[in-house]
Motif scaffolding. Sequence first.
Motif, PDB file in Angstrom:
ATOM      1  N   ASN A 127       1.213  -1.446   0.181  1.00  0.00           N
ATOM      2  CA  ASN A 127       0.223   0.171  -0.531  1.00  0.00           C
ATOM      3  C   ASN A 127       1.205   1.327   0.189  1.00  0.00           C
ATOM      4  O   ASN A 127       0.775   2.320  -0.715  1.00  0.00           O
ATOM      5  CB  ASN A 127      -1.103  -0.028   1.283  1.00  0.00           C
ATOM      6  N   GLN A 138       2.657   1.802  -3.207  1.00  0.00           N
ATOM      7  CA  GLN A 138       1.847   2.376  -4.701  1.00  0.00           C
ATOM      8  C   GLN A 138       1.411   3.583  -4.426  1.00  0.00           C
ATOM      9  O   GLN A 138       1.228   4.586  -5.008  1.00  0.00           O
ATOM     10  CB  GLN A 138       0.119   1.774  -4.345  1.00  0.00           C
ATOM     11  N   ARG A 139       1.320   3.863  -3.021  1.00  0.00           N
ATOM     12  CA  ARG A 139       1.188   5.587  -2.464  1.00  0.00           C
ATOM     13  C   ARG A 139       2.696   6.658  -2.930  1.00  0.00           C
ATOM     14  O   ARG A 139       2.646   7.574  -2.350  1.00  0.00           O
ATOM     15  CB  ARG A 139       0.410   5.969  -1.264  1.00  0.00           C
ATOM     16  N   GLN A 140       3.673   5.749  -2.932  1.00  0.00           N
ATOM     17  CA  GLN A 140       5.243   6.180  -3.243  1.00  0.00           C
ATOM     18  C   GLN A 140       5.426   6.574  -1.997  1.00  0.00           C
ATOM     19  O   GLN A 140       6.303   7.751  -2.237  1.00  0.00           O
ATOM     20  CB  GLN A 140       4.940   7.419  -4.472  1.00  0.00           C
ATOM     21  N   LYS A 141       4.887   5.955  -1.057  1.00  0.00           N
ATOM     22  CA  LYS A 141       5.662   6.372   0.324  1.00  0.00           C
ATOM     23  C   LYS A 141       6.749   5.435   0.549  1.00  0.00           C
ATOM     24  O   LYS A 141       7.296   5.615   2.156  1.00  0.00           O
ATOM     25  CB  LYS A 141       4.661   6.436   1.548  1.00  0.00           C
ATOM     26  N   SER A 201       8.806  -4.088  -8.418  1.00  0.00           N
ATOM     27  CA  SER A 201       9.971  -4.234 -10.025  1.00  0.00           C
ATOM     28  C   SER A 201      10.787  -3.529  -9.962  1.00  0.00           C
ATOM     29  O   SER A 201      12.235  -4.036 -10.310  1.00  0.00           O
ATOM     30  CB  SER A 201       9.614  -4.891 -11.253  1.00  0.00           C
ATOM     31  N   ASP A 202      10.822  -2.388  -9.365  1.00  0.00           N
ATOM     32  CA  ASP A 202      12.222  -1.269 -10.052  1.00  0.00           C
ATOM     33  C   ASP A 202      13.023  -1.522  -8.745  1.00  0.00           C
ATOM     34  O   ASP A 202      13.650  -0.663  -8.705  1.00  0.00           O
ATOM     35  CB  ASP A 202      11.234   0.119 -10.491  1.00  0.00           C
ATOM     36  N   PRO A 229      16.346  -5.838  -7.882  1.00  0.00           N
ATOM     37  CA  PRO A 229      17.240  -5.957  -9.478  1.00  0.00           C
ATOM     38  C   PRO A 229      17.690  -7.518 -10.111  1.00  0.00           C
ATOM     39  O   PRO A 229      17.325  -8.631  -9.158  1.00  0.00           O
ATOM     40  CB  PRO A 229      18.897  -6.000  -8.434  1.00  0.00           C
ATOM     41  N   LYS A 230      17.207  -7.480 -11.734  1.00  0.00           N
ATOM     42  CA  LYS A 230      16.938  -8.804 -12.397  1.00  0.00           C
ATOM     43  C   LYS A 230      16.158  -9.600 -11.992  1.00  0.00           C
ATOM     44  O   LYS A 230      15.921 -10.375 -11.742  1.00  0.00           O
ATOM     45  CB  LYS A 230      18.079  -9.558 -12.161  1.00  0.00           C
ATOM     46  N   ALA A 231      14.777  -8.546 -12.317  1.00  0.00           N
ATOM     47  CA  ALA A 231      13.639  -9.404 -11.781  1.00  0.00           C
ATOM     48  C   ALA A 231      13.534 -10.651 -12.638  1.00  0.00           C
ATOM     49  O   ALA A 231      12.904 -11.676 -12.829  1.00  0.00           O
ATOM     50  CB  ALA A 231      12.340  -7.667 -11.775  1.00  0.00           C
ATOM     51  N   ASP A 232      13.802 -10.073 -13.725  1.00  0.00           N
ATOM     52  CA  ASP A 232      12.698 -10.886 -15.079  1.00  0.00           C
ATOM     53  C   ASP A 232      13.865 -12.402 -14.861  1.00  0.00           C
ATOM     54  O   ASP A 232      12.966 -13.093 -14.535  1.00  0.00           O
ATOM     55  CB  ASP A 232      13.396 -10.913 -16.103  1.00  0.00           C
ATOM     56  N   ARG A 274      12.220 -14.138 -11.320  1.00  0.00           N
ATOM     57  CA  ARG A 274      11.067 -14.076 -11.907  1.00  0.00           C
ATOM     58  C   ARG A 274      10.782 -15.708 -12.664  1.00  0.00           C
ATOM     59  O   ARG A 274      10.712 -16.699 -12.700  1.00  0.00           O
ATOM     60  CB  ARG A 274       9.831 -13.145 -13.089  1.00  0.00           C
TER      61      ARG A 274
END
Lengths: 584, 185
Positions: free
Chosen positions: B51, B54-57, B104-105, B108-111, B114
């Motif tokens: 949460n 998503q609110r960039q906090k 995902s930002d 690192p190396k999220a792909d 996954r």
Amino acid sequence: MFITDIRKEFYDVVVNQRVALLVSSEIDALCACKILQALFHCDQVQYTLVPVTGWQDLGTAFLEHKEQFRCFVLINCGANVDLLETLQPEEDSIFFICDTHRPVDVVNVYNDTQVKLMIKQDDDLGVPSYDDIFRDEEEEGGNDSGNESDGGSEPSGKRSLITLTFETFHFRREILFDYEQYEYHGTSAAMVIFELAWVLTKDTKDMLWWAIIGLTDQLVHDKITHMKYVTDIATLQRHVSRHNHRNEDEDNSLSIDCMRISFEYDLRLALYQHWSLFESICNSSYTSCNFKLWSMHGQKKLQEFLADMGLPLKQVKQKFNSMDMSVKENLREVIEESSNKYGMKDIRIQTFGVHFGFKNHFLASDVVHATAALLESTEKDDSPGDNFIKALDCLSRSNLERLHGGIDLAKKKLMAIQQTVASCICTNLILSQGPFLYCYLLEGTPDVKLFSKPMALTLLCKYLLKAFVRSTRNKRCKLLPLIIAAPMDVEKRTVIVLGIPPESETSDKKNFFGRAFEKAAESTSSRTLHDHFDTSSKSNVIVIVYIFHKRADMTHYRWALFSIIELKMEDRTKFLDALITLLS
Amino acid sequence: MDPSEVEFLAEKEVVKIIPNFSLDKIYLIGGDLGPFNPGLPVDVPVWLALNLKQRQKCRIVPPEWMDVEKLEEIRELERKEDTFTPVPSPYYMELTKLLLNHASDNIPKADEIRTLVKDIWDTRIAKLRLSADSFISQQEAHAKLDNLTLMEINTTRSFLLDTLNCMYKLRSNLQPGSKYISDVV
């Protein structure tokens, strides 16, 4: 009054209250709305979003919501008219206006309590100073008696009072008239709101992308000069590099799903990456007008052009994504070189593109065309509110199908514009009425429903004028403005009339038609509706005097933008006659 | 149980974040959280982390096990062994999905992560299917599986239980005795 610190004077005030967001129906406003909505979601601000299409809508929306809301945020509406007089709000209502329409009404500028303008003051405004326009009577009397330093007796004092009053009256009216006669557009609203997000350090790449789309909309619909566009692109480029730099800091690159915005010096062909190159060249106004593609000669020239570049016809006519890599490799440079030979010096333009996922690549102008097509879609069962919501949705990354749907609609729209232009030129539908050119689209014209909407009609009008200037031999006609009329609503028998200034190399995008339309309408008592925000609906009686006084200036070609009104079909001819007399 | 319920339970797991706001300690029913100071890491449940993100906090710090080399080791181990190996976290699948979708930002190396987690999941589910198959075909009465996570159990639960019920009914009908036939009908 103008807001200096947008964070303290706007955001901190608004964050603790319920807000009504009144948003005009244009792409720039939609983008600004998206950015503002994202900020509101971050801080959990309660708001109500109301799309408005004109002054009547604005009035109705305001009446509906004035009981529940104290704070109103107006995006791309409301700055160029005396807001307090039009809406008659309560004492404690506050209006925050972020509008690109200029000139800003002087009452809005000098109101200290209720109207707050989110406009940068160095934005080329030229607002007359307070003392020049507003003066109390006592002050006047005081000034005049002060000016009587030559020591007059009572009678001569009174005489000077009268003459001075008359002069200041004239002077003031003249200043106002000069200030308000030309309409133009300022910095994109989306960019202003993006700056707010940046000041709050809540700016994301999504918001930056929306700001870019807002600016590109101003370019695509010809609202700002090229100089201003380039300056604004430079501002946005700084933000883009800042975001990109932040990501390439780590040696681990980002996930492919993250959004990447890149600066591109790309071709001025509409939707070319989602279409075939051939179709795109045929339907973009720049190339089509340069080649004169409505004539056989033009078609041949196009074939020569393609042959000159060494692009096989089969390749060029298939979908862009399926073209051979060898052909696509240096496409931009090859096209630029060849275009220079054919007289198209500006085929490339500075813009931005976005990548996310493996197959999604869009240029800013693609998104503008798609959103405009969705916003003005004329399918059945589409109310303006629905279209607004659909267009708003297609701006989010998660609604790609809508965006692709919009691109398809945009392709149809561009093709319709191209065909209409070709038929108008070939059948000589554009007539010279003396001081201006005139074109009327009959009801039976194919796709005429598309042109009952202002943005589509604007694109058609500009394209038509460019094409006409290229195809006519009459030197005088090349310098005339164009007025186009198209049926708006067949049941109500209304016609939409739009005027754009003449083609010129150095146009500064300022418009005069708003005033001219008003006067013609008044003088013939035609039933008109100056509903669209681009036409000021001030009915200042003194202006009539000045229209005739300044007749010389009326033929002065410093116009740019466009003005739109609605008209009843029966009144069309007499309205035009009045306009001819007015402008000649 | 619905997979979304399992995900809901997974959101109680604790993850480290770095907030950019300040707030005093908050007292919730599930426990105390905070205090929050900008730039200082703090442990919060995943639901709050998402949460705030998503609110960039805040910025989310990936858990220790969400690292390419560690996951590669686990994947190799999983492929070698016949039984289930210990998992990095009892909710590894849900946490990977949630964190990689929303943050995902910050990872690192999220792909690659996954892909690796998906590989581990596929191997384990294959083993589970094999084990269930042998359980039924050998008509065992009782089986014990270690190191299974709730999500994996949940994928087979309804199918396996229904199958076993059906098989019980069919088997009980093989007994000569007409009173059981009426049960099936």
